[in-house]
Write a protein that holds these residues in place. Structure first.
Motif, PDB file in Angstrom:
ATOM      1  N   UNK A  81       0.830  -1.205   0.000  1.00 19.25           N
ATOM      2  CA  UNK A  81       0.000   0.000   0.000  1.00 19.25           C
ATOM      3  C   UNK A  81       0.865   1.256   0.000  1.00 19.25           C
ATOM      4  N   UNK A  82       1.885   1.293   0.841  1.00 21.78           N
ATOM      5  CA  UNK A  82       2.763   2.457   0.918  1.00 21.78           C
ATOM      6  C   UNK A  82       3.455   2.699  -0.420  1.00 21.78           C
ATOM      7  N   UNK A  83       3.894   1.621  -1.073  1.00 23.46           N
ATOM      8  CA  UNK A  83       4.567   1.767  -2.365  1.00 23.46           C
ATOM      9  C   UNK A  83       3.607   2.307  -3.419  1.00 23.46           C
ATOM     10  N   UNK A  84       2.353   1.805  -3.420  1.00 21.61           N
ATOM     11  CA  UNK A  84       1.383   2.260  -4.422  1.00 21.61           C
ATOM     12  C   UNK A  84       1.010   3.725  -4.207  1.00 21.61           C
ATOM     13  N   UNK A  85       0.807   4.104  -2.943  1.00 22.56           N
ATOM     14  CA  UNK A  85       0.452   5.487  -2.651  1.00 22.56           C
ATOM     15  C   UNK A  85       1.616   6.418  -2.987  1.00 22.56           C
ATOM     16  N   UNK A  86       2.821   5.998  -2.664  1.00 17.25           N
ATOM     17  CA  UNK A  86       3.989   6.827  -2.980  1.00 17.25           C
ATOM     18  C   UNK A  86       4.093   7.046  -4.485  1.00 17.25           C
ATOM     19  N   UNK A  87       3.771   6.018  -5.255  1.00 15.44           N
ATOM     20  CA  UNK A  87       3.792   6.159  -6.711  1.00 15.44           C
ATOM     21  C   UNK A  87       2.720   7.139  -7.169  1.00 15.44           C
ATOM     22  N   UNK A  88       1.530   7.092  -6.551  1.00 17.13           N
ATOM     23  CA  UNK A  88       0.437   7.984  -6.949  1.00 17.13           C
ATOM     24  C   UNK A  88       0.772   9.444  -6.693  1.00 17.13           C
ATOM     25  N   UNK A 122      -5.023  30.657   1.725  1.00 13.10           N
ATOM     26  CA  UNK A 122      -4.654  29.523   2.588  1.00 13.10           C
ATOM     27  C   UNK A 122      -3.316  28.898   2.161  1.00 13.10           C
ATOM     28  N   UNK A 123      -2.757  28.081   3.081  1.00 10.75           N
ATOM     29  CA  UNK A 123      -1.501  27.382   2.818  1.00 10.75           C
ATOM     30  C   UNK A 123      -1.823  25.941   2.441  1.00 10.75           C
ATOM     31  N   UNK A 124      -1.542  25.580   1.180  1.00 11.12           N
ATOM     32  CA  UNK A 124      -1.815  24.226   0.726  1.00 11.12           C
ATOM     33  C   UNK A 124      -0.620  23.307   0.898  1.00 11.12           C
ATOM     34  N   UNK A 125      -0.775  22.081   0.439  1.00  8.35           N
ATOM     35  CA  UNK A 125       0.325  21.125   0.470  1.00  8.35           C
ATOM     36  C   UNK A 125       0.637  20.557   1.826  1.00  8.35           C
ATOM     37  N   UNK A 126      -0.326  20.574   2.745  1.00  8.40           N
ATOM     38  CA  UNK A 126      -0.079  20.075   4.099  1.00  8.40           C
ATOM     39  C   UNK A 126      -0.664  18.680   4.330  1.00  8.40           C
ATOM     40  N   UNK A 127      -1.031  17.993   3.251  1.00  5.87           N
ATOM     41  CA  UNK A 127      -1.577  16.645   3.405  1.00  5.87           C
ATOM     42  C   UNK A 127      -0.541  15.734   4.055  1.00  5.87           C
ATOM     43  N   UNK A 128      -0.951  15.046   5.121  1.00  8.68           N
ATOM     44  CA  UNK A 128      -0.057  14.095   5.789  1.00  8.68           C
ATOM     45  C   UNK A 128      -0.333  12.701   5.233  1.00  8.68           C
ATOM     46  N   UNK A 129       0.637  12.178   4.503  1.00  6.72           N
ATOM     47  CA  UNK A 129       0.501  10.827   3.955  1.00  6.72           C
ATOM     48  C   UNK A 129       1.332   9.909   4.844  1.00  6.72           C
ATOM     49  N   UNK A 130       0.702   9.418   5.899  1.00  7.70           N
ATOM     50  CA  UNK A 130       1.395   8.616   6.903  1.00  7.70           C
ATOM     51  C   UNK A 130       0.606   7.328   7.127  1.00  7.70           C
ATOM     52  N   UNK A 131       1.295   6.202   7.042  1.00 10.78           N
ATOM     53  CA  UNK A 131       0.681   4.906   7.297  1.00 10.78           C
ATOM     54  C   UNK A 131       1.473   4.217   8.405  1.00 10.78           C
ATOM     55  N   UNK A 132       0.973   4.198   9.636  1.00 13.45           N
ATOM     56  CA  UNK A 132       1.685   3.493  10.708  1.00 13.45           C
ATOM     57  C   UNK A 132       1.923   2.042  10.308  1.00 13.45           C
ATOM     58  N   UNK A 133       3.146   1.573  10.508  1.00 11.30           N
ATOM     59  CA  UNK A 133       3.484   0.210  10.100  1.00 11.30           C
ATOM     60  C   UNK A 133       4.231  -0.484  11.235  1.00 11.30           C
ATOM     61  N   UNK A 134       3.469  -0.995  12.197  1.00  5.56           N
ATOM     62  CA  UNK A 134       4.053  -1.688  13.353  1.00  5.56           C
ATOM     63  C   UNK A 134       3.823  -3.189  13.274  1.00  5.56           C
ATOM     64  N   UNK A 135       3.451  -3.680  12.093  1.00  6.18           N
ATOM     65  CA  UNK A 135       3.073  -5.083  11.983  1.00  6.18           C
ATOM     66  C   UNK A 135       4.237  -6.029  12.284  1.00  6.18           C
ATOM     67  N   UNK A 136       5.470  -5.639  11.946  1.00 10.88           N
ATOM     68  CA  UNK A 136       6.609  -6.505  12.220  1.00 10.88           C
ATOM     69  C   UNK A 136       6.793  -6.702  13.724  1.00 10.88           C
ATOM     70  N   UNK A 137       6.708  -5.616  14.492  1.00 15.69           N
ATOM     71  CA  UNK A 137       6.859  -5.736  15.943  1.00 15.69           C
ATOM     72  C   UNK A 137       5.712  -6.545  16.551  1.00 15.69           C
ATOM     73  N   UNK A 138       4.495  -6.374  16.005  1.00 13.88           N
ATOM     74  CA  UNK A 138       3.373  -7.178  16.484  1.00 13.88           C
ATOM     75  C   UNK A 138       3.603  -8.660  16.193  1.00 13.88           C
TER      76      UNK A 138
END
Length: 246
Positions: free
Chosen positions: A49-56, A204-220
């Motif tokens: 998912x992170x790779x696909x979104x980064x590509x978009x 207004x100030x644009x470009x503030x979209x936070x594209x963050x995907x928490x990825x703690x699955x390895x530790x879980x």
């Protein structure tokens, strides 16, 4: 022979109790292993998912879809562009807390050539610029082109606050509710987060979209597998103890 020490003789556990204990521990081990495998699967899904979104978000913009049902998983963060005219009279402010501090997202309908509209998140303004009169330079008129990221609607409100159109307090970007409240008419079922292209007057100030995907699955996954190993260790210790007793 009589035990003159007065202590009770040690008797081994019954076979039935050992089987029950073993069954419970095997069930726990299977559960923990299954949860660990599930987290590994989620890890690979999240990485994809992170790779696909980064590509978009780094792709060349495509025309914003019109008259189509949006698939949040397939279309969110798609980089799009749209051309139209801002209807500043129907601007809506949505409370936001950003890296620039507390304030509001400025949500303005972009009226397209066919009369339909797309809700645009033009960007962030601080509390002191809530009133459009404090940022008149940014109230654009005439045809404009907007480039940004497609975002699915955010119905009802935030986790802590519900939207209240009667008082004008908005905590999420609920496209349908905002369109109904402002009588915008036919509108696309998504909004666009405008990019960092500067607005006249700086707001207004644009470009503030936070594209963050928490990825703690390895530790879980490591945690669940470790718990499975702990139960295996406890089971082995219990078996050794019982063998010694016998």
């Amino acid at each position: 022979m009589t035990d003159l020490s007065g202590s009770k003789p040690t008797t081994p556990r019954s076979t039935g109790k050992l089987i029950l204990l073993g069954g419970l521990m095997l069930l726990a081990i299977a559960t923990f292993v299954a949860l660990g495998i599930w987290q590994v699967e989620r890890l690979y899904w999240k990485r994809d998912l992170i790779a696909r979104v980064d590509q978009r978000i780094h792709a060349a913009p495509v025309p914003a879809p019109e008259g189509a049902t949006i698939d949040a998983m397939a279309d969110e963060y798609l980089r799009v562009t749209a051309t139209g005219t801002f209807d500043n009279s129907k601007e809506t402010l949505v409370y936001a807390s950003t890296e620039l501090g507390p304030g509001y997202w400025v949500m303005t309908p972009l009226r397209l050539e066919d009369g339909n509209a797309i809700l645009i998140n033009r960007g962030f303004v601080p509390l002191e610029k809530r009133d459009p009169k404090m940022r008149t330079e940014g109230q654009l008129s005439g045809p404009v082109s907007v480039t940004g990221l497609l975002r699915p609607t955010e119905p009802k409100g935030s986790l802590l606050q519900s939207n209240d159109p009667t008082t004008g307090w908005w905590y999420s970007r609920d496209v349908a509710a905002i369109a109904a409240d402002k009588d915008i008419g036919k509108i696309e079922p998504y909004f666009i987060d405008a990019d960092e292209a500067p607005n006249p007057g700086g707001a207004p100030v644009g470009g503030l979209t936070r594209v963050v995907f928490p990825n703690s699955h390895l530790s879980y996954a490591i945690t669940w597998f470790a718990m499975a190993l702990m139960v295996i260790g406890l089971f082995a210790a219990a078996v050794r103890s019982e063998l010694r007793r016998r």
